[in-house]
Design an enzyme around this catalytic site. Structure first.
Site, PDB file in Angstrom:
ATOM      1  N   ALA A  75       0.827  -1.204   0.000  1.00 31.21           N
ATOM      2  CA  ALA A  75       0.000   0.000   0.000  1.00 31.21           C
ATOM      3  C   ALA A  75       0.864   1.258   0.000  1.00 31.21           C
ATOM      4  O   ALA A  75       1.966   1.277   0.545  1.00 31.21           O
ATOM      5  CB  ALA A  75      -0.920  -0.006   1.214  1.00 31.21           C
ATOM      6  N   GLU A 110       0.170  -9.895  -1.678  1.00 23.87           N
ATOM      7  CA  GLU A 110      -1.216 -10.346  -1.809  1.00 23.87           C
ATOM      8  C   GLU A 110      -1.627 -10.442  -3.280  1.00 23.87           C
ATOM      9  O   GLU A 110      -2.351 -11.364  -3.666  1.00 23.87           O
ATOM     10  CB  GLU A 110      -2.151  -9.406  -1.051  1.00 23.87           C
ATOM     11  N   GLY A 121       0.507  -5.697   0.439  1.00 22.14           N
ATOM     12  CA  GLY A 121      -0.397  -5.824  -0.692  1.00 22.14           C
ATOM     13  C   GLY A 121       0.279  -6.295  -1.957  1.00 22.14           C
ATOM     14  O   GLY A 121      -0.356  -6.915  -2.819  1.00 22.14           O
ATOM     15  N   GLU A 165       1.892  -6.537   7.474  1.00 26.45           N
ATOM     16  CA  GLU A 165       0.885  -5.593   7.969  1.00 26.45           C
ATOM     17  C   GLU A 165       0.815  -5.483   9.486  1.00 26.45           C
ATOM     18  O   GLU A 165       0.504  -4.410  10.021  1.00 26.45           O
ATOM     19  CB  GLU A 165      -0.504  -5.977   7.417  1.00 26.45           C
TER      20      GLU A 165
END
Length: 247
Positions: free
Chosen positions: A49, A97, A94, A117
């Site tokens: 992110a 991910e 992310g 995270e």
């Protein structure tokens, strides 16, 4: 490919939107038989992110953005053709991910990989808590997420987070080259068959075995009337290389 070098390919609003547009464009293109997701920037796949942008969001804005990011990651998983993530650098949060949503992952041995995270007092919010346990089992996934561990490519391959790790080269694109080699092994095969195999595997992972077998049967039924199936039989009989057209 991702190309936002100053932000280490961080997932901000613009990049998320552009990736979404690209996926929409190729999703229904029957000429696309495999997709490789890579970075144009040496040493960086995706930093996750965009925390600078995130810090300027109000709490009311964070939820909808994370939902949009989750939708993007799901779009990668739902592409009908095989998707290969080529991780030549850091794939964190992310970024990992997105890679987990791909069908296969190839990384360099110098890559840095992790769901980090919990260091920020949050959790993976774009599928990481669901896809990682399905790959490596719940105990290993919990260890990696709870500790926010960053692995190198070799360890990621040993744990099954990625399919394989390859030695990095001077150009910094060893994983991209390995992903291309893998794609070249997929492309000659019947594209409808490959797509149906993907659908059967993915759906089967979500349901009991009996239901998965029924879904496999339904997918098999869709390849029976195709021209490609007849071409495959003819090529075998005539001892030649088949020429599949995705029909």
């Amino acid at each position: 490919s991702m190309n936002r070098p100053k932000a280490r390919n961080a997932l901000g609003k613009n990049l998320v939107g552009m990736l979404g547009d690209a996926l929409s464009e190729i999703s229904f293109d029957k000429d696309v038989r495999a997709v490789i997701l890579r970075s144009e920037n040496a040493g960086m796949f995706c930093a996750g992110a965009d925390l600078k942008e995130r810090s300027q969001m109000t709490p009311e804005e964070v939820g909808p953005f994370v939902s949009k990011l989750r939708g993007l990651v799901t779009s990668f998983a739902e592409l009908p053709m095989p998707v290969i993530a080529a991780i030549d650098g850091a794939a964190l949060g992310g970024g990992l991910e997105i890679a987990l949503a791909c069908d296969m992952r190839v990384c360099s041995d110098t890559a840095k990989i992790g769901l980090v995270e919990t260091r920020l007092a949050i959790i993976p919010g774009a599928g990481g808590t669901q896809r990682l346990p399905r790959l490596v089992g719940p105990a290993i996934a919990k260890e990696l997420i709870y500790t926010a561990k960053i692995m190198d490519g070799t360890e990621a391959a040993q744990l099954g987070v990625v399919n394989r790790s390859v030695p990095q080269n001077e150009e910094g694109n060893a994983a991209a080259q390995a992903a291309l080699d893998l794609a070249k092994k997929i492309i000659p095969n019947g594209p409808v068959g490959v797509k149906m195999a993907k659908a059967a595997i993915n759906k089967g992972l979500e349901v009991p075995l009996e239901s998965g077998l029924a879904f496999e049967q339904a997918c098999y039924a869709q390849v029976i009337p195709t021209k490609d199936r007849l071409e495959g039989l003819a090529a075998f009989r005539e001892k030649r290389t088949p020429e599949y057209k995705g029909e």
